[in-house]
Design a protein around this motif. Structure first.
Motif, short mmCIF file in Angstrom:
data_model
loop_
_atom_site.label_atom_id
_atom_site.label_comp_id
_atom_site.label_asym_id
_atom_site.label_seq_id
_atom_site.Cartn_x
_atom_site.Cartn_y
_atom_site.Cartn_z
N MET A 1 -27.99 8.37 33.63
CA MET A 1 -26.98 9.06 34.47
C MET A 1 -27.72 10.09 35.34
O MET A 1 -28.48 10.90 34.82
CB MET A 1 -25.98 9.77 33.54
N PRO A 2 -27.51 10.08 36.66
CA PRO A 2 -28.20 11.09 37.48
C PRO A 2 -27.67 12.49 37.16
O PRO A 2 -26.53 12.66 36.74
CB PRO A 2 -27.84 10.69 38.91
N GLU A 3 -28.51 13.45 37.37
CA GLU A 3 -28.15 14.84 37.05
C GLU A 3 -27.05 15.37 37.98
O GLU A 3 -27.09 15.14 39.20
CB GLU A 3 -29.39 15.70 37.20
N THR A 4 -26.09 16.05 37.40
CA THR A 4 -25.08 16.74 38.19
C THR A 4 -25.45 18.21 38.24
O THR A 4 -25.84 18.79 37.22
CB THR A 4 -23.68 16.59 37.54
N ILE A 5 -25.34 18.80 39.42
CA ILE A 5 -25.64 20.23 39.56
C ILE A 5 -24.34 20.97 39.83
O ILE A 5 -23.56 20.59 40.71
CB ILE A 5 -26.64 20.49 40.68
N LEU A 6 -24.10 22.00 39.05
CA LEU A 6 -22.93 22.86 39.25
C LEU A 6 -23.44 24.20 39.76
O LEU A 6 -24.11 24.94 39.04
CB LEU A 6 -22.19 23.04 37.93
N TYR A 7 -23.15 24.48 41.02
CA TYR A 7 -23.52 25.77 41.60
C TYR A 7 -22.38 26.75 41.35
O TYR A 7 -21.22 26.44 41.62
CB TYR A 7 -23.72 25.63 43.11
N VAL A 8 -22.71 27.92 40.87
CA VAL A 8 -21.69 28.94 40.57
C VAL A 8 -22.01 30.20 41.36
O VAL A 8 -23.12 30.76 41.22
CB VAL A 8 -21.68 29.27 39.06
N CYS A 9 -21.08 30.62 42.19
CA CYS A 9 -21.30 31.84 42.98
C CYS A 9 -21.18 33.05 42.07
O CYS A 9 -20.13 33.29 41.46
CB CYS A 9 -20.30 31.94 44.11
N THR A 10 -22.25 33.82 41.98
CA THR A 10 -22.23 34.99 41.09
C THR A 10 -21.86 36.27 41.84
O THR A 10 -21.79 37.34 41.25
CB THR A 10 -23.62 35.18 40.44
N THR A 11 -21.63 36.14 43.14
CA THR A 11 -21.27 37.30 43.96
C THR A 11 -19.76 37.48 44.03
O THR A 11 -19.27 38.55 44.38
CB THR A 11 -21.85 37.15 45.38
N CYS A 12 -19.02 36.41 43.73
CA CYS A 12 -17.55 36.46 43.82
C CYS A 12 -17.00 37.63 43.00
O CYS A 12 -17.33 37.78 41.82
CB CYS A 12 -16.96 35.15 43.28
N ARG A 13 -16.15 38.41 43.62
CA ARG A 13 -15.43 39.50 42.94
C ARG A 13 -13.97 39.10 42.86
O ARG A 13 -13.46 38.39 43.73
CB ARG A 13 -15.41 40.76 43.80
N ARG A 14 -13.29 39.68 41.86
CA ARG A 14 -11.84 39.52 41.80
C ARG A 14 -11.20 40.89 41.74
O ARG A 14 -11.79 41.81 41.18
CB ARG A 14 -11.45 38.72 40.56
N GLU A 15 -10.01 40.99 42.28
CA GLU A 15 -9.29 42.25 42.19
C GLU A 15 -9.24 42.66 40.72
O GLU A 15 -8.95 41.82 39.85
CB GLU A 15 -7.88 42.05 42.72
N GLY A 16 -9.50 43.92 40.44
CA GLY A 16 -9.44 44.39 39.06
C GLY A 16 -10.77 44.29 38.33
O GLY A 16 -10.88 44.72 37.18
N ASP A 17 -11.80 43.70 38.98
CA ASP A 17 -13.12 43.68 38.35
C ASP A 17 -13.57 45.11 38.05
O ASP A 17 -13.44 46.00 38.91
CB ASP A 17 -14.16 43.05 39.30
N ASP A 18 -14.10 45.33 36.87
CA ASP A 18 -14.68 46.63 36.52
C ASP A 18 -15.90 46.87 37.43
O ASP A 18 -16.84 46.07 37.42
CB ASP A 18 -15.11 46.57 35.04
N PRO A 19 -15.87 47.93 38.22
CA PRO A 19 -17.00 48.15 39.15
C PRO A 19 -18.32 48.34 38.44
O PRO A 19 -19.39 48.15 39.04
CB PRO A 19 -16.59 49.42 39.93
N ASP A 20 -18.28 48.72 37.16
CA ASP A 20 -19.52 48.89 36.42
C ASP A 20 -19.87 47.66 35.58
O ASP A 20 -20.89 47.64 34.88
CB ASP A 20 -19.42 50.10 35.47
N GLY A 21 -19.02 46.65 35.64
CA GLY A 21 -19.26 45.48 34.80
C GLY A 21 -19.74 44.29 35.63
O GLY A 21 -20.02 44.41 36.82
N LEU A 22 -19.83 43.16 34.98
CA LEU A 22 -20.22 41.93 35.67
C LEU A 22 -19.10 41.51 36.62
O LEU A 22 -17.92 41.63 36.30
CB LEU A 22 -20.43 40.81 34.65
N ARG A 23 -19.47 40.99 37.76
CA ARG A 23 -18.48 40.44 38.68
C ARG A 23 -17.86 39.18 38.09
O ARG A 23 -18.46 38.52 37.22
CB ARG A 23 -19.15 40.09 40.00
N ALA A 24 -16.72 38.82 38.62
CA ALA A 24 -16.00 37.64 38.11
C ALA A 24 -16.89 36.39 38.16
O ALA A 24 -16.90 35.59 37.22
CB ALA A 24 -14.72 37.43 38.91
N GLY A 25 -17.63 36.23 39.24
CA GLY A 25 -18.48 35.04 39.37
C GLY A 25 -19.55 34.99 38.29
O GLY A 25 -19.85 33.93 37.74
#
Lengths: 133, 133
Positions: free
Chosen positions: A1-25
């Motif tokens: 089976m060929p490899e599948t790549i899942l790209y995940v945006c780590t910069t995405c923020r969501r309303e309510g994200d803790d500004p001192d915590g990890l972003r939603a992405g």
């Protein structure tokens, strides 16, 4: 089976994200890594931005000779299982096009774009509906 | 120079399209083909759907080892020149990331998504801004 790549945006923020915590992405990346362990032929790759900033969280799915799909509106906690189920269906196709009724609802609603396999689009089979798949 | 592929959705409709005439996406394809003649290392490929149906007309730009970009809101007549200018800038980069201020305004406003070069994202250079490029 060929490899599948899942790209995940780590910069995405969501309303309510803790500004001192990890972003939603970044939280989605962690959730996916936690659950994807041992999934064969799957590579989870963090990306700094997929340019879908208005519909966080965002991921993209790609594999050689398959269509690439970009999805938004993914919940950072709840969507990890859904995404992995969608990827399994994707990996089981020859071209990445999962029949509409077999797609997770979050993929149907959250599709941002799809791009043909590089370098050439495959001819669509006869009877392929004209509208978005 | 590696070949750049411009995918053009020919299914895109626009309000006011003549129901008996060519759809907006097909008209954009014609306009691009008319103007792209002789452009080296450029291939213009029709695609039946890029799944960006709410923001017609839609195109995607891809090349080996470069980021892929998807753009919407392209005018079927007026945008052909702009798209080709944007592609020339894209082709002149090593990775497909054109500096923000050098991008056509229609590309800045119309960006739908970007996807890293397959199979692996390149590490972003130090100092790359976090937000969408």
């Amino acid at each position: 089976m060929p490899e599948t790549i899942l790209y995940v945006c780590t910069t995405c923020r969501r309303e309510g994200d803790d500004p001192d915590g990890l972003r939603a992405g970044a939280r989605l990346l962690d959730a996916l890594r936690d659950r994807a362990g041992g999934t064969p032929d799957l590579r989870v790759e963090p990306v700094e931005c997929l340019s879908v900033c208005k519909r966080p969280c965002t991921v993209a799915v790609a594999a050689a000779d398959r269509w690439t799909y970009v999805y938004g509106d993914m919940d950072p906690a709840a969507s990890a299982e859904t995404i992995l189920a969608g990827l399994a269906a994707y990996a089981a196709t020859p071209d990445g096009i999962v029949p509409w009724r077999e797609r997770p609802s979050a993929f149907k609603k959250g599709v941002i774009a799809r791009i043909p396999p590089f370098p050439a689009p495959r001819p669509l089979p006869a009877g392929t509906p004209e509208a978005a798949e």
